[in-house]
Design a protein around this motif. Sequence first.
Motif, PDB file in Angstrom:
ATOM      1  N   VAL A   1      -5.988  -2.536   6.860  1.00  0.00           N
ATOM      2  CA  VAL A   1      -4.769  -3.264   6.493  1.00  0.00           C
ATOM      3  C   VAL A   1      -4.380  -4.222   7.624  1.00  0.00           C
ATOM      4  O   VAL A   1      -3.986  -5.364   7.387  1.00  0.00           O
ATOM      5  CB  VAL A   1      -3.626  -2.271   6.169  1.00  0.00           C
ATOM      6  N   LEU A   2      -4.545  -3.759   8.870  1.00  0.00           N
ATOM      7  CA  LEU A   2      -4.264  -4.618  10.028  1.00  0.00           C
ATOM      8  C   LEU A   2      -5.181  -5.840  10.046  1.00  0.00           C
ATOM      9  O   LEU A   2      -4.722  -6.968  10.249  1.00  0.00           O
ATOM     10  CB  LEU A   2      -4.435  -3.813  11.322  1.00  0.00           C
ATOM     11  N   PHE A   3      -6.489  -5.633   9.792  1.00  0.00           N
ATOM     12  CA  PHE A   3      -7.416  -6.769   9.802  1.00  0.00           C
ATOM     13  C   PHE A   3      -7.186  -7.712   8.624  1.00  0.00           C
ATOM     14  O   PHE A   3      -7.411  -8.910   8.736  1.00  0.00           O
ATOM     15  CB  PHE A   3      -8.872  -6.281   9.842  1.00  0.00           C
ATOM     16  N   ALA A   4      -6.737  -7.171   7.494  1.00  0.00           N
ATOM     17  CA  ALA A   4      -6.368  -8.046   6.366  1.00  0.00           C
ATOM     18  C   ALA A   4      -5.185  -8.925   6.767  1.00  0.00           C
ATOM     19  O   ALA A   4      -5.164 -10.123   6.467  1.00  0.00           O
ATOM     20  CB  ALA A   4      -6.023  -7.206   5.147  1.00  0.00           C
ATOM     21  N   PHE A   5      -4.209  -8.339   7.453  1.00  0.00           N
ATOM     22  CA  PHE A   5      -3.060  -9.106   7.926  1.00  0.00           C
ATOM     23  C   PHE A   5      -3.494 -10.198   8.909  1.00  0.00           C
ATOM     24  O   PHE A   5      -3.084 -11.357   8.786  1.00  0.00           O
ATOM     25  CB  PHE A   5      -2.044  -8.174   8.597  1.00  0.00           C
TER      26      PHE A   5
ATOM     27  N   VAL B   1      -3.761  -5.191   0.053  1.00  0.00           N
ATOM     28  CA  VAL B   1      -4.882  -4.341   0.448  1.00  0.00           C
ATOM     29  C   VAL B   1      -4.445  -2.879   0.517  1.00  0.00           C
ATOM     30  O   VAL B   1      -5.177  -1.975   0.109  1.00  0.00           O
ATOM     31  CB  VAL B   1      -5.464  -4.810   1.802  1.00  0.00           C
ATOM     32  N   ALA B   2      -3.242  -2.630   1.015  1.00  0.00           N
ATOM     33  CA  ALA B   2      -2.757  -1.259   1.184  1.00  0.00           C
ATOM     34  C   ALA B   2      -2.573  -0.528  -0.144  1.00  0.00           C
ATOM     35  O   ALA B   2      -2.732   0.695  -0.209  1.00  0.00           O
ATOM     36  CB  ALA B   2      -1.446  -1.262   1.959  1.00  0.00           C
TER      37      ALA B   2
ATOM     38  N   ARG C   1     -11.457   4.244  -3.307  1.00  0.00           N
ATOM     39  CA  ARG C   1     -12.697   4.374  -2.537  1.00  0.00           C
ATOM     40  C   ARG C   1     -12.473   4.960  -1.146  1.00  0.00           C
ATOM     41  O   ARG C   1     -13.404   5.435  -0.522  1.00  0.00           O
ATOM     42  CB  ARG C   1     -13.374   3.003  -2.390  1.00  0.00           C
ATOM     43  N   THR C   2     -11.257   4.909  -0.665  1.00  0.00           N
ATOM     44  CA  THR C   2     -11.006   5.348   0.711  1.00  0.00           C
ATOM     45  C   THR C   2     -10.145   6.604   0.798  1.00  0.00           C
ATOM     46  O   THR C   2      -9.739   6.992   1.889  1.00  0.00           O
ATOM     47  CB  THR C   2     -10.325   4.218   1.509  1.00  0.00           C
TER      48      THR C   2
ATOM     49  N   SER D   1      -7.738   3.386   7.032  1.00  0.00           N
ATOM     50  CA  SER D   1      -7.039   2.489   6.101  1.00  0.00           C
ATOM     51  C   SER D   1      -6.007   1.642   6.826  1.00  0.00           C
ATOM     52  O   SER D   1      -5.823   0.463   6.523  1.00  0.00           O
ATOM     53  CB  SER D   1      -6.358   3.299   4.995  1.00  0.00           C
ATOM     54  N   THR D   2      -5.339   2.235   7.799  1.00  0.00           N
ATOM     55  CA  THR D   2      -4.375   1.478   8.597  1.00  0.00           C
ATOM     56  C   THR D   2      -5.061   0.338   9.331  1.00  0.00           C
ATOM     57  O   THR D   2      -4.525  -0.774   9.412  1.00  0.00           O
ATOM     58  CB  THR D   2      -3.682   2.409   9.607  1.00  0.00           C
TER      59      THR D   2
END
Length: 196
Positions: free
Chosen positions: A26-30, A49-50, A58-59, A22-23
Amino acid sequence: LSLANSSITLMYAQALVPILISTLFVLFAFLTARKLTNSFGGFFAAMLVAVHPIIVSRTISTDNDSYTVLFHFIAFWLLVCALTASTWKKQLAWSAGLGLMFPVFSLFWEGWWYSFDVTLIVLVGSIIYYALFTLINKHNAGEAGSETGAGVGVWKRISKKPQLRLLAFVVLTLMVSSFLFTSIIRGPGYYFDIQQ
């Protein structure tokens, strides 16, 4: 973890995997939102996203859903990087990276080709849109009037559009690289058999 603490069990370590994955997404969304806007936009995209209820639900388990979400974020980030690259070499590298990502994705989820097809449909749809836009606006200032070989002139004008050339280059690189990498990772027949 067991090197640092011998009481760590496999079940405990597995429970940490969704948090780590999940981390990453969130990084790729940023990174994606920052590429399209700025760091402020990237921060809000990562925050949404986080805490998004559907993504969190789901995660939260140790199922492979967290990998599926992660690879979708990676695919979108690579696509944005390919479409915004400043040189053709960077476009080639990002598009080839996108082509590599899909066969790696196939190792985690057998429905990988849904994402691959959607990516191709969006790119080809964009090509059709720009081509039609150029055809509809063929009578710009100074271009009105009939001329011999007007059809050839329109196609020359379409082929000179930088957006169309970029999209065609990304599609071609994606198709070739995804086939090559899928052939190496899963075998050449796997690329054409969407039933697997």
